[in-house]
Write a protein that holds these residues in place. Structure first.
Motif, PDB file in Angstrom:
ATOM      1  N   ALA A 116       0.820  -1.214   0.000  1.00 13.46           N
ATOM      2  CA  ALA A 116       0.000   0.000   0.000  1.00 13.46           C
ATOM      3  C   ALA A 116       0.855   1.265   0.000  1.00 13.46           C
ATOM      4  CB  ALA A 116      -0.940  -0.008   1.198  1.00 13.46           C
ATOM      5  N   LEU A 117       1.838   1.315   0.897  1.00  9.52           N
ATOM      6  CA  LEU A 117       2.697   2.499   0.956  1.00  9.52           C
ATOM      7  C   LEU A 117       3.563   2.616  -0.289  1.00  9.52           C
ATOM      8  CD1 LEU A 117       3.857   2.524   4.697  1.00  9.52           C
ATOM      9  CD2 LEU A 117       2.127   3.954   3.591  1.00  9.52           C
ATOM     10  N   GLY A 118       4.042   1.477  -0.800  1.00 11.57           N
ATOM     11  CA  GLY A 118       4.831   1.509  -2.026  1.00 11.57           C
ATOM     12  C   GLY A 118       4.019   2.043  -3.196  1.00 11.57           C
ATOM     13  N   GLY A 119       2.725   1.661  -3.261  1.00  8.78           N
ATOM     14  CA  GLY A 119       1.871   2.193  -4.317  1.00  8.78           C
ATOM     15  C   GLY A 119       1.691   3.698  -4.211  1.00  8.78           C
ATOM     16  N   LEU A 120       1.504   4.186  -2.977  1.00  8.39           N
ATOM     17  CA  LEU A 120       1.358   5.637  -2.785  1.00  8.39           C
ATOM     18  C   LEU A 120       2.643   6.375  -3.136  1.00  8.39           C
ATOM     19  CD1 LEU A 120      -0.295   8.051  -1.781  1.00  8.39           C
ATOM     20  CD2 LEU A 120       0.496   7.518   0.537  1.00  8.39           C
ATOM     21  N   PHE A 121       3.774   5.885  -2.625  1.00  7.35           N
ATOM     22  CA  PHE A 121       5.056   6.534  -2.916  1.00  7.35           C
ATOM     23  C   PHE A 121       5.410   6.413  -4.405  1.00  7.35           C
ATOM     24  CE2 PHE A 121       6.439   5.520   1.691  1.00  7.35           C
ATOM     25  CZ  PHE A 121       5.661   6.561   2.148  1.00  7.35           C
ATOM     26  N   GLY A 122       5.074   5.262  -5.006  1.00  7.44           N
ATOM     27  CA  GLY A 122       5.349   5.079  -6.425  1.00  7.44           C
ATOM     28  C   GLY A 122       4.558   6.050  -7.281  1.00  7.44           C
ATOM     29  N   ALA A 123       3.285   6.273  -6.925  1.00  7.80           N
ATOM     30  CA  ALA A 123       2.472   7.230  -7.671  1.00  7.80           C
ATOM     31  C   ALA A 123       3.031   8.640  -7.536  1.00  7.80           C
ATOM     32  CB  ALA A 123       1.030   7.176  -7.172  1.00  7.80           C
ATOM     33  N   MET A 124       3.461   8.997  -6.329  1.00  7.29           N
ATOM     34  CA  MET A 124       4.044  10.330  -6.127  1.00  7.29           C
ATOM     35  C   MET A 124       5.364  10.469  -6.878  1.00  7.29           C
ATOM     36  SD  MET A 124       3.115  10.857  -2.081  1.00  7.29           S
ATOM     37  CE  MET A 124       3.724  12.543  -2.061  1.00  7.29           C
ATOM     38  N   LEU A 125       6.163   9.383  -6.891  1.00 10.91           N
ATOM     39  CA  LEU A 125       7.415   9.417  -7.646  1.00 10.91           C
ATOM     40  C   LEU A 125       7.142   9.544  -9.140  1.00 10.91           C
ATOM     41  CD1 LEU A 125      10.490   9.144  -7.779  1.00 10.91           C
ATOM     42  CD2 LEU A 125      10.197   6.654  -7.773  1.00 10.91           C
ATOM     43  N   GLY A 126       6.151   8.808  -9.642  1.00  7.44           N
ATOM     44  CA  GLY A 126       5.802   8.922 -11.053  1.00  7.44           C
ATOM     45  C   GLY A 126       5.330  10.311 -11.413  1.00  7.44           C
ATOM     46  N   TRP A 127       4.558  10.920 -10.540  1.00  8.71           N
ATOM     47  CA  TRP A 127       4.116  12.303 -10.746  1.00  8.71           C
ATOM     48  C   TRP A 127       5.325  13.225 -10.860  1.00  8.71           C
ATOM     49  CZ3 TRP A 127       1.026  15.274  -6.401  1.00  8.71           C
ATOM     50  CH2 TRP A 127       0.704  16.555  -6.848  1.00  8.71           C
ATOM     51  N   GLY A 128       6.278  13.077  -9.934  1.00  7.88           N
ATOM     52  CA  GLY A 128       7.458  13.925  -9.972  1.00  7.88           C
ATOM     53  C   GLY A 128       8.318  13.701 -11.207  1.00  7.88           C
ATOM     54  N   VAL A 129       8.511  12.432 -11.583  1.00  2.00           N
ATOM     55  CA  VAL A 129       9.337  12.128 -12.756  1.00  2.00           C
ATOM     56  C   VAL A 129       8.694  12.700 -14.025  1.00  2.00           C
ATOM     57  CG1 VAL A 129      10.136  10.242 -14.245  1.00  2.00           C
ATOM     58  CG2 VAL A 129      10.417  10.087 -11.761  1.00  2.00           C
ATOM     59  N   GLY A 130       7.375  12.530 -14.169  1.00  2.00           N
ATOM     60  CA  GLY A 130       6.700  13.036 -15.361  1.00  2.00           C
ATOM     61  C   GLY A 130       6.779  14.544 -15.499  1.00  2.00           C
ATOM     62  N   THR A 131       6.558  15.239 -14.388  1.00  2.00           N
ATOM     63  CA  THR A 131       6.606  16.700 -14.461  1.00  2.00           C
ATOM     64  C   THR A 131       8.036  17.214 -14.599  1.00  2.00           C
ATOM     65  OG1 THR A 131       6.590  16.769 -12.034  1.00  2.00           O
ATOM     66  CG2 THR A 131       4.482  16.985 -13.146  1.00  2.00           C
ATOM     67  N   LEU A 132       8.991  16.513 -13.983  1.00  2.00           N
ATOM     68  CA  LEU A 132      10.384  16.960 -14.060  1.00  2.00           C
ATOM     69  C   LEU A 132      10.955  16.796 -15.462  1.00  2.00           C
ATOM     70  CD1 LEU A 132      12.919  17.938 -12.556  1.00  2.00           C
ATOM     71  CD2 LEU A 132      13.459  15.543 -12.094  1.00  2.00           C
ATOM     72  N   LEU A 133      10.654  15.654 -16.107  1.00  2.00           N
ATOM     73  CA  LEU A 133      11.206  15.390 -17.437  1.00  2.00           C
ATOM     74  C   LEU A 133      10.352  15.973 -18.562  1.00  2.00           C
ATOM     75  CD1 LEU A 133      12.347  11.674 -17.011  1.00  2.00           C
ATOM     76  CD2 LEU A 133      13.663  13.774 -16.658  1.00  2.00           C
ATOM     77  N   GLY A 134       9.190  16.502 -18.215  1.00  2.00           N
ATOM     78  CA  GLY A 134       8.302  17.071 -19.230  1.00  2.00           C
ATOM     79  C   GLY A 134       8.757  18.445 -19.688  1.00  2.00           C
ATOM     80  N   PRO A 135       7.894  19.142 -20.423  1.00  2.00           N
ATOM     81  CA  PRO A 135       8.229  20.496 -20.902  1.00  2.00           C
ATOM     82  C   PRO A 135       8.582  21.435 -19.755  1.00  2.00           C
ATOM     83  CG  PRO A 135       6.271  19.665 -22.005  1.00  2.00           C
ATOM     84  CD  PRO A 135       6.577  18.684 -20.914  1.00  2.00           C
ATOM     85  N   ALA A 136       9.330  22.466 -20.074  1.00  2.00           N
ATOM     86  CA  ALA A 136       9.818  23.407 -19.069  1.00  2.00           C
ATOM     87  C   ALA A 136       8.663  24.061 -18.327  1.00  2.00           C
ATOM     88  CB  ALA A 136      10.680  24.471 -19.736  1.00  2.00           C
ATOM     89  N   HIS A 137       8.889  24.302 -17.034  1.00  2.00           N
ATOM     90  CA  HIS A 137       7.842  24.900 -16.207  1.00  2.00           C
ATOM     91  C   HIS A 137       7.815  26.417 -16.316  1.00  2.00           C
ATOM     92  CE1 HIS A 137       6.459  21.393 -13.719  1.00  2.00           C
ATOM     93  NE2 HIS A 137       7.541  20.884 -14.279  1.00  2.00           N
TER      94      HIS A 137
END
Length: 203
Positions: free
Chosen positions: A124-145
């Motif tokens: 359960a915690l891994g799923g929550l942390f994994g989703a937050m990590l995926g959110w961060g990776v997607g926004t970080l590697l995406g177009p410039a902020h």
């Protein structure tokens, strides 16, 4: 008078298997892994599922629709004012999180059929942390902020992509919820069953 029969719930004192052997250091009284081993397995599940969030971020970055922007040299505008790309990005993230939640639950159940509180908590915690990590990776590697700087860099009249954002923050719960539901279902259908008691019929 005859000697009383041995109660059906107690083995005979002449049985070679009596008294029962003490549990080994690797097992508890019921044959399940001891607490320390279960906690270690839960920690491994937590780490592995969390790191799988990198895959979520990369897939989201690849599959999420883009929001096209354009600048006139003074301000930045949406090129398609009626587009639904922002909603589409949230939907793609949610669907990917649901799929990875189901997959992670299936993998964890395959390797740890005996279950255990620590393993379920790690999932359960891994799923929550994994989703937050995926959110961060997607926004970080995406177009410039920095939209203004990006607009100046590409020039007036040139279309560029808006930053990748997750508008519905509750979407990060999709992974742990899906993982818990799938793991619960698999445990109910295919989990180990307690052996039925084998009572000796009285004479």
């Amino acid at each position: 008078m005859t000697a009383p029969l041995t109660p059906p719930h107690q083995p005979s004192p002449h049985d070679s298997a009596w008294p029962p052997p003490y549990p080994t250091a690797q097992e508890g009284t019921d044959g399940a892994p001891n607490t320390a081993a279960e906690v270690r397995q839960g920690a491994v599940v937590l780490l592995a599922v969390t790191l799988a969030g990198i895959a979520l971020g990369l897939l989201w970055l690849w599959l999420a629709p883009r929001i096209p922007l354009v600048s006139d040299g003074r301000a930045v505008f949406l090129k398609d004012t009626e587009g639904e790309a922002a909603v589409g990005a949230d939907g793609v993230f949610t669907l990917l999180a649901l799929g990875l939640g189901a997959l992670s639950a299936a993998v964890v159940f395959w390797f740890h059929r005996h279950g255990g509180i620590a393993i379920v908590v790690g999932l359960a915690l891994g799923g929550l942390f994994g989703a937050m990590l995926g959110w961060g990776v997607g926004t970080l590697l995406g177009p410039a902020h920095d939209v203004a700087a990006h607009a100046r860099a590409v020039g007036a009249g040139v279309t560029f992509d808006a930053p990748l954002k997750l508008q519905a923050h509750g979407a990060v719960l999709a992974w742990p919820v899906a993982a818990m539901l799938v793991h619960l279902g698999l445990t109910a259908l295919f989990g180990p069953r307690d052996p039925e008691p084998d009572w000796d019929a009285p004479l």
